[in-house]
Design a protein around this motif. Structure first.
Motif, PDB file in Angstrom:
ATOM      1  N   TYR A  59       0.864  -1.259  -0.069  1.00 27.63           N
ATOM      2  CA  TYR A  59       0.009   0.075  -0.059  1.00 27.63           C
ATOM      3  C   TYR A  59       0.860   1.252   0.028  1.00 27.63           C
ATOM      4  N   THR A 190     -17.509   0.880   4.743  1.00 28.10           N
ATOM      5  CA  THR A 190     -17.785   0.870   3.075  1.00 28.10           C
ATOM      6  C   THR A 190     -18.624   1.946   2.750  1.00 28.10           C
ATOM      7  N   HIS A 194     -17.944   5.707   0.801  1.00 28.25           N
ATOM      8  CA  HIS A 194     -18.426   5.965  -0.395  1.00 28.25           C
ATOM      9  C   HIS A 194     -19.611   7.146  -0.330  1.00 28.25           C
ATOM     10  N   ILE A 209      -5.810   4.601  -4.742  1.00 33.65           N
ATOM     11  CA  ILE A 209      -7.018   3.646  -4.659  1.00 33.65           C
ATOM     12  C   ILE A 209      -8.228   4.257  -4.973  1.00 33.65           C
ATOM     13  N   SER A 212     -14.263   3.180  -5.468  1.00 30.55           N
ATOM     14  CA  SER A 212     -15.023   2.100  -6.014  1.00 30.55           C
ATOM     15  C   SER A 212     -14.324   0.713  -5.165  1.00 30.55           C
ATOM     16  N   GLN A 213     -13.062   0.669  -5.019  1.00 27.08           N
ATOM     17  CA  GLN A 213     -12.386  -0.427  -4.444  1.00 27.08           C
ATOM     18  C   GLN A 213     -12.417  -0.389  -2.779  1.00 27.08           C
ATOM     19  N   THR A 215     -13.531  -0.904   0.315  1.00 30.37           N
ATOM     20  CA  THR A 215     -14.288  -1.912   1.011  1.00 30.37           C
ATOM     21  C   THR A 215     -13.700  -2.265   2.461  1.00 30.37           C
ATOM     22  N   ILE A 218     -11.107  -4.988   1.755  1.00 31.20           N
ATOM     23  CA  ILE A 218      -9.702  -4.814   1.323  1.00 31.20           C
ATOM     24  C   ILE A 218      -8.879  -4.419   2.347  1.00 31.20           C
TER      25      ILE A 218
END
Length: 393
Positions: A59, A190, A194, A209, A212-213, A215, A218
């Motif tokens: 990361y 999450t 968003h 990142i 949309s990814q 979560t 992740i």
């Protein structure tokens, strides 16, 4: 051999400790931790250091790591609270990580207040983020908002909180409160990341990142390492297994039975009564193709553990200690805290398995996400079919 040549060798060797010191201090604690693993590769601490280093490399160029490791020194707080009913360890981790992300998004100081079934510091300690709970002086006139979405029967209230975190400007809504105390097992991470009102703040956190990814799936492994390190009591329990698993393929079984004589206050899951037999049959038929395999078992049933240890008398192990569901237990028991230590030791060890067989449970699902390769050699007991199936996450 001339004395000059010998002298050159001595001088060259003398530089090695200096070089090692220089290299291990170039880029902080993470590099030095990796060096430690060379001499002690079988302890939980060194394995966690390697895990954190691996996540850091993954990361480093993507996330804003500094922002994730920041615990704001604001006078305003978000506190994850667990002082009574708040679910098992999987439920609590969902609530804790959600509360931490909410604290980052609202620029509030994050703390954990958990003394149920006993003090959280008995099992885990702060790692890179100091979440230690500090009580404010009651004489100070502080405004508080209590958010408790644990009771499942409060559907309207739970939906209102979820919708607000998903769609409203909760920073503005909560701005008048000094302390926000959250008791929850829902995934608020999450939807919060968003939320359109959080767009700028989320982008600052996520770096490269895409939103949309963003979560829980992740980020959970990384957040867990940032927030926690195991207590000495937990490390000692886990190391007793790891030392014996050197150079062996570790197959782990998590057998979640539900209400049984060991945990009479738990919820009943009648479709799980054949879990142990199904796991034994599957291991015998498909997994025990190497003599070097070692089987680790954890369960909420002492009978299930006994059945595994008896079936594999020379190649199976479990962590010693009382079996306890940390939310449904006999409060008169003198071994509650010891049981809590065993639960967290089991959780840590499940994250070290090469092969993992799960029951339906947030406990082992979250443990799987900490494995080096969560999608590999992962199997699940399907209650409807009564069979073990390969699981793809």
């Amino acid at each position: 051999m001339s004395w000059r040549f010998i002298l050159m060798i001595i001088i060259s060797i003398s530089w090695i400790p200096i070089l090692i010191f220089f290299v291990t201090n170039i880029n902080s604690k993470l590099i030095s931790q990796v060096q430690i693993t060379i001499s002690k590769p079988w302890t939980l601490v060194t394995r966690n250091n390697v895990r954190l280093s691996r996540l850091y490399k993954k990361y480093n160029l993507l996330l804003n790591l500094t922002a994730f490791k920041t615990n704001h020194l604001s006078n305003k707080t978000i506190i994850y609270s667990c002082t009574s009913f708040c679910g098992g360890w999987g439920d609590r981790l969902r609530g804790i990580t959600s509360a931490y992300i909410l604290a980052l998004l609202t620029d509030r100081h994050f703390m954990i207040d958990m003394n149920y079934p006993c003090d959280i510091l008995k099992v885990v300690e702060p790692n890179f983020v100091n979440w230690t709970y500090v009580k404010h002086n009651k004489s100070k006139n502080r405004t508080r908002l209590y958010i408790n979405t644990m009771p499942s029967w409060q559907k309207a209230y739970r939906n209102n909180i979820s919708n607000m975190i998903k769609s409203n400007d909760f920073v503005k809504v909560w701005s008048s409160y000094d302390d926000i105390i959250i008791s929850a097992n829902s995934d608020y991470m999450t939807p919060a990341l968003h939320n359109i009102y959080m767009l700028n703040k989320t982008q600052q956190l996520l770096g490269q990142i895409p939103i949309s990814q963003a979560t829980t799936q992740i980020f959970v492994a990384f957040l867990f390492e940032l927030l926690f390190k195991p207590s000495i009591a937990v490390r000692n329990r886990v190391d007793s297994i790891l030392i014996n698993s050197r150079h062996r393929h570790l197959i782990c079984l998590h057998i979640r039975i539900g209400k049984n004589p060991t945990n009479p206050l738990d919820v009943a899951f009648t479709a799980r009564e054949n879990t142990t037999k199904s796991m034994i049959d599957f291991v015998d038929n498909y997994l025990l193709n190497k003599s070097s395999s070692l089987i680790f078992v954890t369960s909420d049933s002492s009978q299930a553990v006994s059945d595994i240890l008896r079936h594999y008398p020379n190649s199976s192990m479990s962590i010693v200690g009382p079996i306890l569901h940390i939310d449904r237990f006999d409060r008169r028991s003198p071994t509650i805290c010891d049981g809590f230590v065993k639960v967290i030791a089991d959780f840590y060890l499940l994250g070290e398995c090469q092969t993992l067989l799960l029951s339906t449970s947030g406990f082992s699902s979250w443990a799987n996400l900490r494995r080096e390769n969560p999608n590999e050699e992962l199997y699940h007991y399907n209650e409807k079919l009564g069979k073990i199936k390969k699981l793809i996450t």
